[in-house]
Design a protein around this motif. Structure first.
Motif, mmCIF file in Angstrom:
data_model
loop_
_atom_site.group_PDB
_atom_site.id
_atom_site.type_symbol
_atom_site.label_atom_id
_atom_site.label_comp_id
_atom_site.label_asym_id
_atom_site.label_seq_id
_atom_site.Cartn_x
_atom_site.Cartn_y
_atom_site.Cartn_z
ATOM 1 N N PHE A 130 28.054 25.302 24.548
ATOM 2 C CA PHE A 130 26.324 25.406 24.231
ATOM 3 C C PHE A 130 26.171 24.805 22.601
ATOM 4 N N SER A 131 26.978 26.110 21.700
ATOM 5 C CA SER A 131 26.702 25.880 20.418
ATOM 6 C C SER A 131 27.229 24.748 19.244
ATOM 7 N N PHE A 132 28.486 24.365 20.363
ATOM 8 C CA PHE A 132 29.090 23.963 19.454
ATOM 9 C C PHE A 132 29.520 22.322 19.592
ATOM 10 N N MET A 133 30.026 22.221 20.774
ATOM 11 C CA MET A 133 29.969 20.316 21.029
ATOM 12 C C MET A 133 29.704 20.305 22.311
ATOM 13 N N ASN A 134 28.231 20.061 21.742
ATOM 14 C CA ASN A 134 26.575 20.138 23.273
ATOM 15 C C ASN A 134 26.090 18.564 23.107
ATOM 16 N N ALA A 135 27.549 18.102 23.785
ATOM 17 C CA ALA A 135 27.293 16.200 24.055
ATOM 18 C C ALA A 135 26.763 15.842 25.322
ATOM 19 N N PHE A 195 24.782 22.864 27.754
ATOM 20 C CA PHE A 195 23.786 23.863 28.417
ATOM 21 C C PHE A 195 24.106 23.873 29.732
ATOM 22 N N ALA A 196 24.144 22.252 30.427
ATOM 23 C CA ALA A 196 24.684 22.372 31.522
ATOM 24 C C ALA A 196 26.020 23.133 31.653
ATOM 25 N N ALA A 197 26.834 22.749 31.450
ATOM 26 C CA ALA A 197 27.978 24.540 31.871
ATOM 27 C C ALA A 197 27.629 25.545 32.157
ATOM 28 N N LEU A 198 27.309 25.831 30.987
ATOM 29 C CA LEU A 198 26.167 27.025 30.624
ATOM 30 C C LEU A 198 25.227 27.587 31.836
ATOM 31 N N VAL A 199 24.290 27.163 32.142
ATOM 32 C CA VAL A 199 23.797 27.073 33.577
ATOM 33 C C VAL A 199 24.598 27.521 34.791
ATOM 34 N N TYR A 200 25.631 26.812 35.006
ATOM 35 C CA TYR A 200 26.835 26.912 35.803
ATOM 36 C C TYR A 200 28.120 27.950 35.629
ATOM 37 N N SER A 201 28.178 28.012 34.272
ATOM 38 C CA SER A 201 28.475 29.361 34.192
ATOM 39 C C SER A 201 27.894 31.411 34.929
ATOM 40 N N ILE A 202 26.980 30.975 34.538
ATOM 41 C CA ILE A 202 26.152 31.872 35.170
ATOM 42 C C ILE A 202 25.912 31.991 35.635
ATOM 43 N N ARG A 227 32.491 23.870 39.123
ATOM 44 C CA ARG A 227 31.891 22.668 38.701
ATOM 45 C C ARG A 227 31.282 23.105 36.456
ATOM 46 N N ALA A 228 31.313 24.666 36.625
ATOM 47 C CA ALA A 228 31.266 24.288 34.703
ATOM 48 C C ALA A 228 32.366 24.289 33.542
ATOM 49 N N LYS A 229 34.044 24.612 35.118
ATOM 50 C CA LYS A 229 35.109 23.738 34.063
ATOM 51 C C LYS A 229 35.173 22.081 33.529
ATOM 52 N N ILE A 230 34.304 21.977 34.969
ATOM 53 C CA ILE A 230 35.038 20.516 34.841
ATOM 54 C C ILE A 230 33.669 19.630 33.399
ATOM 55 N N LEU A 231 32.596 20.520 33.762
ATOM 56 C CA LEU A 231 31.328 20.015 32.520
ATOM 57 C C LEU A 231 32.501 20.210 31.280
ATOM 58 N N ASN A 232 32.633 21.412 31.614
ATOM 59 C CA ASN A 232 33.385 22.328 29.967
ATOM 60 C C ASN A 232 34.112 21.056 28.948
ATOM 61 N N ILE A 233 35.435 20.674 30.177
ATOM 62 C CA ILE A 233 36.302 19.780 29.836
ATOM 63 C C ILE A 233 35.859 18.236 29.235
ATOM 64 N N VAL A 234 34.324 18.857 30.447
ATOM 65 C CA VAL A 234 34.019 16.678 29.702
ATOM 66 C C VAL A 234 32.832 17.050 27.917
ATOM 67 N N ILE A 276 33.653 19.247 25.343
ATOM 68 C CA ILE A 276 35.061 18.598 24.775
ATOM 69 C C ILE A 276 35.489 17.512 24.515
ATOM 70 N N VAL A 277 35.658 16.805 26.219
ATOM 71 C CA VAL A 277 36.132 15.582 25.031
ATOM 72 C C VAL A 277 35.339 14.484 24.491
ATOM 73 N N LEU A 278 34.156 14.616 25.137
ATOM 74 C CA LEU A 278 33.064 13.802 24.124
ATOM 75 C C LEU A 278 33.043 14.332 22.303
ATOM 76 N N GLY A 279 32.217 15.315 22.739
ATOM 77 C CA GLY A 279 32.449 16.057 21.535
ATOM 78 C C GLY A 279 33.116 15.998 20.439
#
Length: 142
Positions: free
Chosen positions: A47-52, A57-64, A84-91, A93-96
């Motif tokens: 969310f802070s650095f790779m928010n492509a 933000f979506a990964a943060l919502v699912y993590s919470i 779901r949060a893990k998948i969003l985080n991977i995507v 990072i890759v897009l970022g």
């Protein structure tokens, strides 16, 4: 104490009714139940650095949501939201990383084109100034 943060020890006693009507309480041996992962720190980083495309933000919502379900004792939903949060985080990072590399390539190509243009202008200026100074010194005072 480190074991307690990642694992939950289940020591709940339970009662069993015997045939004669007697009830006995059994305290089982402790067994370790693995807690589902919620990936909150990874999501905060994304969310802070790779928010492509707002994927961080979506990964943060699912993590919470996963952490809330884990605290409430709903391991099934916590696991689902955590995946779901893990998948969003991977995507994210890759897009970022891809967007960062694309931006670096774009900046490098612009700088190379700018350098070539400046070099061409400098060569033209040098040629023109050489003609001006060359013709002025050749026609000196008679």
């Amino acid at each position: 104490m480190e074991l307690e943060s990642a694992m939950d020890v289940n020591l709940r006693p339970y009662s069993v009714e015997m045939i004669g009507g007697d009830t006995i309480t059994i305290c089982p041996y402790p067994f370790v139940v693995e807690q589902p992962k919620d990936y909150v720190l990874w999501s905060l980083y994304n969310f802070s650095f790779m928010n492509a495309c707002c994927l961080g933000f979506a990964a943060l919502v699912y993590s919470i949501k996963a952490r809330d379900c884990k605290v409430a004792g709903n391991a099934e939903d916590a696991t689902r939201y955590g995946k779901r949060a893990k998948i969003l985080n991977i995507v994210a990072i890759v897009l970022g990383v891809l967007l960062f590399l694309l931006l670096c390539g774009l900046i490098a190509s612009v700088l190379i084109a700018l350098q070539e243009r400046v070099q061409k202008l400098f060569d033209e200026y040098k040629t023109n100034m050489g003609d001006v100074f060359g013709s002025g010194s050749g026609s000196g005072a008679s």
